[in-house]
Write a protein that holds these residues in place. Structure first.
Motif, PDB file in Angstrom:
ATOM      1  N   TRP A  79       3.841  -4.106 -32.382  1.00  0.00           N
ATOM      2  CA  TRP A  79       4.262  -2.746 -31.994  1.00  0.00           C
ATOM      3  C   TRP A  79       4.211  -1.795 -33.172  1.00  0.00           C
ATOM      4  CZ3 TRP A  79       4.761  -0.507 -27.399  1.00  0.00           C
ATOM      5  CH2 TRP A  79       4.796  -1.347 -26.285  1.00  0.00           C
ATOM      6  N   ASP A 112      12.852  -6.196 -23.621  1.00  0.00           N
ATOM      7  CA  ASP A 112      11.758  -6.518 -24.543  1.00  0.00           C
ATOM      8  C   ASP A 112      12.363  -7.019 -25.847  1.00  0.00           C
ATOM      9  OD1 ASP A 112       8.505  -5.664 -24.450  1.00  0.00           O
ATOM     10  OD2 ASP A 112       9.317  -6.214 -26.410  1.00  0.00           O
ATOM     11  N   GLN A 140       4.148  -8.396 -15.265  1.00  0.00           N
ATOM     12  CA  GLN A 140       2.919  -7.696 -15.656  1.00  0.00           C
ATOM     13  C   GLN A 140       2.645  -8.034 -17.118  1.00  0.00           C
ATOM     14  OE1 GLN A 140       0.297  -6.127 -14.889  1.00  0.00           O
ATOM     15  NE2 GLN A 140      -0.025  -4.240 -15.978  1.00  0.00           N
ATOM     16  N   THR A 141       1.670  -8.921 -17.336  1.00  0.00           N
ATOM     17  CA  THR A 141       1.268  -9.388 -18.672  1.00  0.00           C
ATOM     18  C   THR A 141       2.426  -9.774 -19.611  1.00  0.00           C
ATOM     19  OG1 THR A 141       0.850  -7.088 -19.353  1.00  0.00           O
ATOM     20  CG2 THR A 141      -1.046  -8.393 -18.777  1.00  0.00           C
ATOM     21  N   PHE A 142       3.449 -10.370 -19.033  1.00  0.00           N
ATOM     22  CA  PHE A 142       4.467 -11.021 -19.867  1.00  0.00           C
ATOM     23  C   PHE A 142       4.246 -12.536 -19.855  1.00  0.00           C
ATOM     24  CE2 PHE A 142       8.935 -12.837 -20.144  1.00  0.00           C
ATOM     25  CZ  PHE A 142       8.913 -12.902 -21.526  1.00  0.00           C
ATOM     26  N   GLY A 164      16.124  -7.742 -26.309  1.00  0.00           N
ATOM     27  CA  GLY A 164      16.516  -9.143 -26.255  1.00  0.00           C
ATOM     28  C   GLY A 164      15.387 -10.045 -25.829  1.00  0.00           C
ATOM     29  N   ASP A 165      15.706 -11.323 -25.901  1.00  0.00           N
ATOM     30  CA  ASP A 165      14.762 -12.372 -25.530  1.00  0.00           C
ATOM     31  C   ASP A 165      14.983 -12.717 -24.058  1.00  0.00           C
ATOM     32  OD1 ASP A 165      13.391 -14.764 -25.158  1.00  0.00           O
ATOM     33  OD2 ASP A 165      13.908 -15.539 -27.142  1.00  0.00           O
ATOM     34  N   PHE A 166      13.930 -12.620 -23.292  1.00  0.00           N
ATOM     35  CA  PHE A 166      14.018 -12.949 -21.861  1.00  0.00           C
ATOM     36  C   PHE A 166      14.688 -14.303 -21.644  1.00  0.00           C
ATOM     37  CE2 PHE A 166      11.788 -15.472 -18.537  1.00  0.00           C
ATOM     38  CZ  PHE A 166      12.335 -14.857 -17.419  1.00  0.00           C
ATOM     39  N   GLY A 175       9.659  -8.448 -20.865  1.00  0.00           N
ATOM     40  CA  GLY A 175       8.457  -8.252 -21.671  1.00  0.00           C
ATOM     41  C   GLY A 175       7.779  -6.985 -21.217  1.00  0.00           C
ATOM     42  N   CYS A 176       8.581  -5.944 -21.123  1.00  0.00           N
ATOM     43  CA  CYS A 176       8.175  -4.743 -20.363  1.00  0.00           C
ATOM     44  C   CYS A 176       7.217  -3.838 -21.108  1.00  0.00           C
ATOM     45  CB  CYS A 176       9.415  -3.949 -19.966  1.00  0.00           C
ATOM     46  SG  CYS A 176      10.344  -3.363 -21.409  1.00  0.00           S
ATOM     47  N   GLY A 177       7.163  -3.956 -22.459  1.00  0.00           N
ATOM     48  CA  GLY A 177       6.293  -3.045 -23.205  1.00  0.00           C
ATOM     49  C   GLY A 177       6.625  -1.598 -22.889  1.00  0.00           C
ATOM     50  N   TRP A 208      -3.030  -4.565 -24.825  1.00  0.00           N
ATOM     51  CA  TRP A 208      -2.736  -4.938 -23.436  1.00  0.00           C
ATOM     52  C   TRP A 208      -2.311  -3.746 -22.595  1.00  0.00           C
ATOM     53  CZ3 TRP A 208       0.584  -6.532 -27.530  1.00  0.00           C
ATOM     54  CH2 TRP A 208       1.743  -5.766 -27.658  1.00  0.00           C
ATOM     55  N   ASP A 209      -1.974  -2.653 -23.266  1.00  0.00           N
ATOM     56  CA  ASP A 209      -1.299  -1.524 -22.612  1.00  0.00           C
ATOM     57  C   ASP A 209      -2.329  -0.713 -21.819  1.00  0.00           C
ATOM     58  OD1 ASP A 209      -0.217   1.188 -22.278  1.00  0.00           O
ATOM     59  OD2 ASP A 209       1.422   0.462 -23.544  1.00  0.00           O
TER      60      ASP A 209
HETATM   61  C1  LIG Z   1       1.371  -8.487 -23.636  1.00  0.00           C
HETATM   62  S1  LIG Z   1       2.768  -7.436 -23.814  1.00  0.00           S
HETATM   63  C2  LIG Z   1       2.941  -6.753 -22.176  1.00  0.00           C
HETATM   64  C3  LIG Z   1       3.764  -5.505 -22.119  1.00  0.00           C
HETATM   65  C4  LIG Z   1       3.834  -4.860 -20.739  1.00  0.00           C
HETATM   66  N1  LIG Z   1       4.356  -5.769 -19.743  1.00  0.00           N
HETATM   67  C5  LIG Z   1       2.493  -4.338 -20.324  1.00  0.00           C
HETATM   68  O1  LIG Z   1       1.887  -4.915 -19.427  1.00  0.00           O
HETATM   69  O2  LIG Z   1       2.043  -3.351 -20.906  1.00  0.00           O
HETATM   70  C6  LIG Z   1       4.099  -8.582 -23.917  1.00  0.00           C
HETATM   71  C7  LIG Z   1       5.422  -7.918 -24.198  1.00  0.00           C
HETATM   72  O3  LIG Z   1       6.436  -8.889 -24.111  1.00  0.00           O
HETATM   73  C8  LIG Z   1       7.326  -8.739 -25.188  1.00  0.00           C
HETATM   74  N2  LIG Z   1       7.897 -10.086 -25.399  1.00  0.00           N
HETATM   75  C9  LIG Z   1       7.280 -11.164 -25.926  1.00  0.00           C
HETATM   76  N3  LIG Z   1       8.095 -12.241 -25.890  1.00  0.00           N
HETATM   77  C10 LIG Z   1       9.258 -11.826 -25.316  1.00  0.00           C
HETATM   78  C11 LIG Z   1      10.471 -12.480 -24.979  1.00  0.00           C
HETATM   79  N4  LIG Z   1      10.667 -13.784 -25.225  1.00  0.00           N
HETATM   80  N5  LIG Z   1      11.439 -11.757 -24.376  1.00  0.00           N
HETATM   81  C12 LIG Z   1      11.253 -10.435 -24.110  1.00  0.00           C
HETATM   82  N6  LIG Z   1      10.128  -9.768 -24.404  1.00  0.00           N
HETATM   83  C13 LIG Z   1       9.127 -10.450 -25.001  1.00  0.00           C
HETATM   84  C14 LIG Z   1       6.495  -8.188 -26.320  1.00  0.00           C
HETATM   85  O4  LIG Z   1       7.254  -7.479 -27.282  1.00  0.00           O
HETATM   86  C15 LIG Z   1       5.533  -7.278 -25.575  1.00  0.00           C
HETATM   87  O5  LIG Z   1       6.026  -5.974 -25.459  1.00  0.00           O
END
Ligand SMILES: C[S@@+](CC[C@H](N)C(=O)[O-])C[C@H]1O[C@@H](n2cnc3c(N)ncnc32)[C@H](O)[C@@H]1O
Length: 211
Positions: A27, A83, A122-124, A107-109, A61-63, A34-35
């Protein structure tokens, strides 16, 4: 425009842990290939027909969380964004400062606590190491209410480079989710964005009652 970007190979091979430091560096360095710049049309279309505007919705992992903006416009009132990257969360807190419907959590999911009716993917899932996929399914199950579900998109392709993103196919995903979710839909997405056409499946996974 997203159509012109290589949005699949977002970050290159890495041998480091995919932790807070790793993601925050992506970031900070604006390596967010990926965005796509807007909410995925398949998710928007699904949510437009989702009746319960009071549903508690989680996007992990919302970005940049474009889906959250779309959900607000549709009238959804309880949206939680999680995120792990402080930089991403800072941007979200600024962007959604005037949106009480949106709760932004750093936080961590896998450690997140809460109770939701719907989780949007979505790409998480593709961002976590394949070895953690069962943990994802178990944690999603734990966070969802009795009739809760996961909806969204999963890649149906492989990537040449070591991930993230980590690809896969329904034949790999089904055994991961099957113990915890009824797989209502895991089929070719018919309204993917152009660069992901024929490369992703739309999922509707209903939490199983009895496990
Ligand atoms: C590939 S990006 C996808 C972002 C968004 N969903 C999109 O499609 O644009 C993955 C995202 O997940 C977040 N991420 C990675 N591991 C995570 C975790 N364990 N818990 C929460 N967020 C996490 C990253 O910081 C990043 O923003």
């Amino acid at each position: 425009m997203a159509e012109d970007k290589d949005i699949t190979c977002c970050v290159k091979a890495c041998d480091q842990p995919l932790d807070k430091t790793y993601w925050n560096t992506q970031w900070e360095n604006e390596q967010i290939g990926w965005d796509i710049g807007y909410a995925a049309p398949a998710i928007v279309a699904y949510m437009q027909q989702y009746p319960n505007k009071e549903a508690r919705i989680l996007i992990a992992g919302c970005g940049n969380a474009y889906e959250a903006e779309a959900l607000c416009d549709m009238g959804f009132k309880h949206i939680t964004l999680v995120d792990i990257a402080p930089k991403a969360v800072l941007l979200l807190q600024e962007k959604f400062a005037d949106k009480p419907e949106i709760n932004v959590v750093l936080g961590d999911f896998f450690e997140h606590e809460g109770q939701y009716d719907l989780m949007i993917e979505q790409t998480f899932f593709c961002a976590i190491p394949p070895g953690k996929r069962t943990d994802y399914a178990q944690q999603a199950r734990k966070l969802l209410s009795d009739k809760g579900k996961i909806i969204g998109l999963l890649f149906d392709r492989r990537f040449e480079q070591q991930g993230p993103p980590f690809g896969g196919c329904p034949c790999e995903y089904k055994p991961v989710f099957n113990p915890y979710f009824e797989i209502k839909t895991m089929d070719l997405c018919t309204n993917s964005i152009k660069p992901r056409e024929h490369q992703e499946v739309f999922i509707i996974l209903n939490k199983k009652d009895n496990e």
